[in-house]
Design an enzyme around this catalytic site. Structure first.
Site, PDB file in Angstrom:
ATOM      1  N   GLU A 158       0.837  -1.211   0.000  1.00 37.09           N
ATOM      2  CA  GLU A 158       0.000   0.000   0.000  1.00 37.09           C
ATOM      3  C   GLU A 158       0.871   1.261   0.000  1.00 37.09           C
ATOM      4  OE1 GLU A 158      -4.297  -1.248   1.761  1.00 37.09           O
ATOM      5  OE2 GLU A 158      -2.888  -0.451   3.226  1.00 37.09           O
ATOM      6  N   GLU A 234      -6.546  -7.258  -1.176  1.00 42.18           N
ATOM      7  CA  GLU A 234      -7.095  -7.395   0.176  1.00 42.18           C
ATOM      8  C   GLU A 234      -8.585  -7.104   0.090  1.00 42.18           C
ATOM      9  OE1 GLU A 234      -5.322  -5.060   3.235  1.00 42.18           O
ATOM     10  OE2 GLU A 234      -3.284  -5.810   2.894  1.00 42.18           O
TER      11      GLU A 234
END
Length: 584
Positions: A158, A234
């Site tokens: 991320e 995710e």
């Protein structure tokens, strides 16, 4: 050529069409003797892959050392995954977030003010490269190119939510490739804002992270990457909890409906989490957006497989959804694991904490925990007050993260970083009174710009504006419980000082159980030396998970480190968890 390759709209595995149906399962949050059970249950839900982060801070606790045993025996975990017929997605970071202490970055690195974390700063990339030099050689045999289960490896984590240093991402890609990682590489970023724009690396597969608004999220992923497989790296199906907050959950039918939308769109998925597990010991992280908030011990995450490994409502709902899109094993859903019958444990022996401190560092002002080289645990500070009377004790710079103040051994108050407290009114009983401050590191920030925030006392201390000088600073890692010889029979059931409490209980056949501590305030628990984690009557979590493999037939030891006080000498083992009231 990597085993897993991409086409304009999907994956090929060994040249055959393949859809990744993965679930997150962090080996370091599960007792090693339960890995095989959790992996089997992943396959039975219909998954063909599992994903795991790799926590740098535990694998390299000191520069140049590599730990690969116990909870950190990643090669064993990979062998078990392969034996179950599962593929693996590896996410080595270097940053992992994961609500994990420091986001997985080592404390000896994050506390160096000269290093610009997660950038192409050579001081950072050189340390990362040295870590990969240690980590990768034992893992290369488990890559698909060598016949192992690992089919893809993530570059950073991320990153678009943190920075836009493309040279840094390119360096990580070269570092992995030059050290023998030939498998498919991917990035993982939130689909909101500029996260994908900042985190995408040309030539590397981009995946998105989201838990809802599936169509919009996939559309944004396609905008960022016009060609290639669509994958949710995710798929958030639950959430984590903070001390003092509610217990988070998500309706199983709602999450299953979004999973169905995702699979119907032809996308691949990594369910976060399939099995959350536990932040054993002091491994929980913390968030610090507007204020500091530490994460609880349980990482149940309201996942399909509960903290104790039992199939929950989402397990059944997700299995039905997956069966509409892919084959699911024609085997029965596993039953819940056996639990110990409820029992009461009497803690009959006690060892006060503060007298255990030794080897002080003497200085005019308190030394921070980081100055003392302490990754986790406690710091104790001692000095004397010059005169009797009432006044204001002020901690310039604040505390990291929770300070208990004692005057001549009597509790005088508590200061918390969470509440931004720096000043405490006190009554000093006499000139020369001993001032003691016990500071708990409640978990290092795991997300955002405050990673590396210092622990312990963070500046000089004044009493009514006058500096208090001459401090002894003690590092208290407390990695192990005190030796049995340190404990003495408790004279009374009640206790009003920080102390270890010890008791024993009998087990016929070891099985999972849950530790309940009504009447206790705040502290940590060990069973047979296995560090279960923190407890706190602030909640929401009210029980600690005790893995069956941590127990043994016959006599078992329970040790509690109670930081405040207790009115009871009893702890309880229950057959069901209590993670607190759900968020409204």
């Amino acid at each position: 050529m990597p085993a897993l390759t991409t086409t304009p709209d999907g994956f090929l595995l060994h040249g055959e069409p393949f859809r990744i149906l993965s679930g997150a399962l962090h080996y370091f949050r599960v007792h090693p003797d339960q890995w095989a059970d959790r992996l089997r249950k992943a396959r039975l839900m219909g998954l063909n892959t599992v994903e795991t982060y790799i926590p740098w801070n535990l694998h390299e606790p000191e520069p140049g050392t590599l730990v690969l045993d116990g909870l950190l025996d990643l090669p064993r975990f990979l062998r078990l995954a392969a034996a179950e017929g599962l593929h693996v997605l590896l996410r080595p970071g270097p940053f992992i977030c994961a609500e994990w202490d420091g986001g997985g970055l080592p404390h000896w690195l994050t506390t160096d003010p000269g290093i610009r974390l997660r950038t192409s700063d050579p001081r950072f990339t050189e340390v990362v490269d040295r870590y990969l030099d240690l980590l990768l050689p034992p893992l290369l045999p488990y890559l698909a190119a060598s016949g192992g289960p690992v089919i893809a490896v993530q570059v950073e984590n991320e990153y678009g939510a943190y920075g836009d240093d493309i040279a840094y991402l390119e360096h990580l890609e070269r570092s992995l490739r030059s050290r023998g990682v030939g498998e498919l590489l991917f990035t993982c970023d939130q689909t909101d804002g500029d996260h994908l724009k900042n985190g995408v690396l040309p030539g590397v597969l981009a995946t998105g992270t989201f838990g809802s608004r599936v169509d919009r999220s996939l559309a944004r992923l396609r905008e960022a990457q016009p060609e290639g497989p669509l994958m949710c790296g995710e798929f958030w199906i639950g959430w984590f909890d903070h001390w003092g907050g509610p217990h988070h959950g998500r309706d199983a039918a709602d999450a299953a409906a979004d999973l169905d939308r995702l699979l119907a769109a032809g996308a691949s998925v990594n369910i976060y989490m399939f099995h959350g597990g536990t932040n054993f010991g002091r491994t929980n992280g913390a968030n610090h957006h507007h204020t500091y908030v530490p994460t609880v011990t349980s990482y149940d995450y309201d996942a399909p497989l509960t903290e104790s490994g039992d199939p929950g409502p989402k397990y059944h709902a997700f299995r039905e959804v997956i069966a509409r899109h892919a084959p699911v094993p024609d085997e029965p859903v596993p039953a819940p694991s056996p639990k110990l019958p409820p029992a009461t444990v009497r803690l009959t022996h006690r060892a006060p904490l503060l007298p255990l401190a030794d080897r002080p560092v003497h200085a005019p002002d308190p030394r921070s925990a980081d100055d003392l080289g302490l990754r986790a645990g406690y710091t104790l500070y001692r000095t004397t007050a010059p005169a009797a009377g009432t006044g204001l004790l002020h901690f310039t710079g604040g505390v990291g993260d929770r300070a208990q103040v004692f005057l001549d051994g009597a509790p005088a108050g508590v200061l918390e970083r969470e509440r931004r407290e720096e000043t405490l009114p006190v009554r000093v009983p006499r000139a020369g009174a001993v001032v003691e401050v016990l500071v708990e590191n409640m978990g290092r920030v795991n997300y955002g710009p405050r990673i590396g925030a210092a622990k312990g006392l963070l500046g000089p201390v004044t009493l009514d504006g006058a500096p208090l000088r001459g401090w002894d600073s003690y590092a208290l890692p407390l990695d192990d419980v005190p030796a049995t010889a340190r404990f003495a029979p408790a004279a009374t059931p009640a206790c009003a000082e920080p102390a270890f409490h010890r008791g024993t209980f009998e087990v016929t056949t070891p099985a999972d159980t849950f530790l309940s501590l009504p009447g206790w305030t705040k502290g940590e628990a060990w069973v047979n030396g296995f560090h279960l984690g923190r407890y706190w009557n602030r909640g929401p979590q009210r029980t600690l998970y005790v893995p069956g493999p941590a127990l043994r037939p016959g006599t078992n030891d329970l040790v509690l480190l109670e930081l405040h006080g207790t009115i009871t000498p009893e702890a309880h083992l229950t057959d069901a968890p209590d993670l607190g009231p759900a968020a409204s």
